[in-house]
Design a protein around this motif. Sequence first.
Motif, PDB file in Angstrom:
ATOM      1  N   THR A  15      -4.465   7.747  -9.572  1.00 53.24           N
ATOM      2  CA  THR A  15      -3.130   8.261  -9.317  1.00 53.24           C
ATOM      3  C   THR A  15      -2.152   7.273  -9.935  1.00 53.24           C
ATOM      4  OG1 THR A  15      -3.929   9.209  -7.260  1.00 53.24           O
ATOM      5  CG2 THR A  15      -1.573   9.024  -7.504  1.00 53.24           C
ATOM      6  N   THR A  16      -1.202   7.769 -10.702  1.00 54.44           N
ATOM      7  CA  THR A  16      -0.331   6.881 -11.467  1.00 54.44           C
ATOM      8  C   THR A  16       1.099   6.842 -10.952  1.00 54.44           C
ATOM      9  OG1 THR A  16       0.148   8.665 -13.007  1.00 54.44           O
ATOM     10  CG2 THR A  16      -1.670   7.180 -13.578  1.00 54.44           C
ATOM     11  N   GLY A  17       1.414   7.580  -9.885  1.00 55.65           N
ATOM     12  CA  GLY A  17       2.777   7.601  -9.364  1.00 55.65           C
ATOM     13  C   GLY A  17       3.087   6.328  -8.598  1.00 55.65           C
ATOM     14  N   PRO A  18       4.297   6.267  -8.029  1.00 53.42           N
ATOM     15  CA  PRO A  18       4.723   5.065  -7.309  1.00 53.42           C
ATOM     16  C   PRO A  18       4.028   4.883  -5.955  1.00 53.42           C
ATOM     17  CG  PRO A  18       6.429   6.756  -7.219  1.00 53.42           C
ATOM     18  CD  PRO A  18       5.354   7.263  -8.129  1.00 53.42           C
ATOM     19  N   TYR A  19       3.399   5.913  -5.441  1.00 54.23           N
ATOM     20  CA  TYR A  19       2.755   5.858  -4.127  1.00 54.23           C
ATOM     21  C   TYR A  19       1.320   6.382  -4.244  1.00 54.23           C
ATOM     22  CZ  TYR A  19       7.727   5.820  -3.113  1.00 54.23           C
ATOM     23  OH  TYR A  19       9.061   5.534  -3.116  1.00 54.23           O
ATOM     24  N   PRO A  20       0.441   5.627  -4.871  1.00 56.59           N
ATOM     25  CA  PRO A  20      -0.892   6.164  -5.198  1.00 56.59           C
ATOM     26  C   PRO A  20      -1.694   6.620  -3.972  1.00 56.59           C
ATOM     27  CG  PRO A  20      -0.805   3.792  -5.583  1.00 56.59           C
ATOM     28  CD  PRO A  20       0.593   4.237  -5.298  1.00 56.59           C
ATOM     29  N   ASP A  21      -1.639   5.878  -2.865  1.00 57.32           N
ATOM     30  CA  ASP A  21      -2.431   6.285  -1.708  1.00 57.32           C
ATOM     31  C   ASP A  21      -1.844   7.534  -1.048  1.00 57.32           C
ATOM     32  OD1 ASP A  21      -4.382   4.341  -2.026  1.00 57.32           O
ATOM     33  OD2 ASP A  21      -3.309   2.876  -0.799  1.00 57.32           O
ATOM     34  N   LEU A  22      -0.531   7.627  -0.984  1.00 50.63           N
ATOM     35  CA  LEU A  22       0.104   8.836  -0.450  1.00 50.63           C
ATOM     36  C   LEU A  22      -0.190  10.041  -1.343  1.00 50.63           C
ATOM     37  CD1 LEU A  22       3.640   7.689   0.776  1.00 50.63           C
ATOM     38  CD2 LEU A  22       1.749   8.552   2.161  1.00 50.63           C
ATOM     39  N   GLU A  23      -0.130   9.825  -2.646  1.00 51.76           N
ATOM     40  CA  GLU A  23      -0.401  10.914  -3.584  1.00 51.76           C
ATOM     41  C   GLU A  23      -1.871  11.344  -3.510  1.00 51.76           C
ATOM     42  OE1 GLU A  23       1.033   9.314  -7.281  1.00 51.76           O
ATOM     43  OE2 GLU A  23       3.116   9.414  -6.600  1.00 51.76           O
ATOM     44  N   ALA A  24      -2.763  10.379  -3.358  1.00 55.00           N
ATOM     45  CA  ALA A  24      -4.186  10.715  -3.211  1.00 55.00           C
ATOM     46  C   ALA A  24      -4.412  11.511  -1.926  1.00 55.00           C
ATOM     47  CB  ALA A  24      -5.031   9.438  -3.211  1.00 55.00           C
ATOM     48  N   ALA A  88      -3.853   1.721   6.138  1.00 56.50           N
ATOM     49  CA  ALA A  88      -3.954   0.301   5.787  1.00 56.50           C
ATOM     50  C   ALA A  88      -2.681  -0.171   5.084  1.00 56.50           C
ATOM     51  CB  ALA A  88      -5.175   0.059   4.906  1.00 56.50           C
ATOM     52  N   ASP A  89      -2.154   0.663   4.175  1.00 58.95           N
ATOM     53  CA  ASP A  89      -0.900   0.328   3.488  1.00 58.95           C
ATOM     54  C   ASP A  89       0.248   0.158   4.481  1.00 58.95           C
ATOM     55  OD1 ASP A  89      -2.095   0.439   1.008  1.00 58.95           O
ATOM     56  OD2 ASP A  89      -1.282   2.410   0.485  1.00 58.95           O
ATOM     57  N   TRP A  90       0.290   1.010   5.488  1.00 65.69           N
ATOM     58  CA  TRP A  90       1.398   1.014   6.439  1.00 65.69           C
ATOM     59  C   TRP A  90       1.148   0.105   7.636  1.00 65.69           C
ATOM     60  CZ3 TRP A  90       2.938   6.916   6.815  1.00 65.69           C
ATOM     61  CH2 TRP A  90       3.515   7.305   5.609  1.00 65.69           C
ATOM     62  N   GLY A  91      -0.051  -0.488   7.702  1.00 70.02           N
ATOM     63  CA  GLY A  91      -0.373  -1.374   8.809  1.00 70.02           C
ATOM     64  C   GLY A  91      -0.420  -0.659  10.149  1.00 70.02           C
ATOM     65  N   GLU A  95      -5.348   7.180  13.279  1.00 62.64           N
ATOM     66  CA  GLU A  95      -5.237   8.199  14.331  1.00 62.64           C
ATOM     67  C   GLU A  95      -3.778   8.560  14.623  1.00 62.64           C
ATOM     68  OE1 GLU A  95      -7.827   9.828  15.896  1.00 62.64           O
ATOM     69  OE2 GLU A  95      -9.099   8.807  14.435  1.00 62.64           O
ATOM     70  N   GLU A  96      -2.864   7.652  14.351  1.00 62.61           N
ATOM     71  CA  GLU A  96      -1.445   7.888  14.608  1.00 62.61           C
ATOM     72  C   GLU A  96      -0.777   8.697  13.501  1.00 62.61           C
ATOM     73  OE1 GLU A  96       0.555   4.184  15.307  1.00 62.61           O
ATOM     74  OE2 GLU A  96      -0.987   3.514  16.718  1.00 62.61           O
ATOM     75  N   LEU A  97      -1.430   8.830  12.370  1.00 59.77           N
ATOM     76  CA  LEU A  97      -0.802   9.464  11.215  1.00 59.77           C
ATOM     77  C   LEU A  97      -1.088  10.966  11.167  1.00 59.77           C
ATOM     78  CD1 LEU A  97      -1.319   6.744   8.458  1.00 59.77           C
ATOM     79  CD2 LEU A  97       0.695   7.214   9.875  1.00 59.77           C
ATOM     80  N   THR A  98      -0.355  11.708  11.971  1.00 63.70           N
ATOM     81  CA  THR A  98      -0.409  13.157  11.912  1.00 63.70           C
ATOM     82  C   THR A  98       0.404  13.618  10.706  1.00 63.70           C
ATOM     83  OG1 THR A  98       1.573  13.400  13.254  1.00 63.70           O
ATOM     84  CG2 THR A  98      -0.550  13.293  14.442  1.00 63.70           C
ATOM     85  N   LEU A  99       0.333  14.876  10.383  1.00 67.01           N
ATOM     86  CA  LEU A  99       1.155  15.385   9.284  1.00 67.01           C
ATOM     87  C   LEU A  99       2.640  15.239   9.605  1.00 67.01           C
ATOM     88  CD1 LEU A  99      -0.893  18.507   8.180  1.00 67.01           C
ATOM     89  CD2 LEU A  99      -0.378  16.494   6.810  1.00 67.01           C
ATOM     90  N   ALA A 100       3.012  15.441  10.849  1.00 70.13           N
ATOM     91  CA  ALA A 100       4.418  15.262  11.232  1.00 70.13           C
ATOM     92  C   ALA A 100       4.837  13.807  11.039  1.00 70.13           C
ATOM     93  CB  ALA A 100       4.620  15.687  12.688  1.00 70.13           C
ATOM     94  N   ARG A 105       7.610   9.537   7.938  1.00 72.07           N
ATOM     95  CA  ARG A 105       7.591   8.163   7.414  1.00 72.07           C
ATOM     96  C   ARG A 105       7.514   8.066   5.896  1.00 72.07           C
ATOM     97  NH1 ARG A 105       3.486   4.492  10.784  1.00 72.07           N
ATOM     98  NH2 ARG A 105       4.263   3.034   9.238  1.00 72.07           N
ATOM     99  N   ALA A 106       7.049   9.092   5.243  1.00 76.59           N
ATOM    100  CA  ALA A 106       6.852   9.022   3.783  1.00 76.59           C
ATOM    101  C   ALA A 106       8.196   9.071   3.068  1.00 76.59           C
ATOM    102  CB  ALA A 106       5.972  10.176   3.310  1.00 76.59           C
TER     103      ALA A 106
END
Length: 183
Positions: A15-24, A88-91, A95-100, A105-106
Amino acid sequence: MSQSTASTPRGAGATTGPYPDLEALADTLWSERHVVEYLLFKLVTAKLLLAAQERRFVATALDEVERIIETLRSAEVQRGSALEAVAADWGTDAEELTLAELAARAPAPMDAVFRDHQEAFARLASEIEETANTNRQLASAALGEVRATIAALAGPTGASTYTAAGRHHSDSVAGPVRLDEVL
């Protein structure tokens, strides 16, 4: 943010964008969404077969649903890996990272992507639940028809009881039934 691309979905390359893990993660969710939509398609197909009383194809349709569910389980594993990278990126805990939470946060424009996924998955879940309920009702009715046909072929079972005098009494008086009369 980490520049990790280990969770890149579908072998699409880095992924080449500014947020590779979010984009993945977003790409992984697109893939999973496609599988869920395909599951809905197969459930609707099974519903149509049940409604049309095409019983000979129902087992095949249900086998296809089972295969798609296995594919969905694999997609869930991939989503879990991609979600772990974002966590891991967000520390934070995955389990806390629901779609909402992801949408909240994104950074833009990723927030809109996660909001779109949230709405689409909610809609798909509702449609799948509704279709599955209809399928259960249709299958139950079809099973009742099969039982009635078998009962007609076997003849009346007749309740066997005892009279007040202690003698054996059966309500069954009919003899065997011809197949062409039942069908």
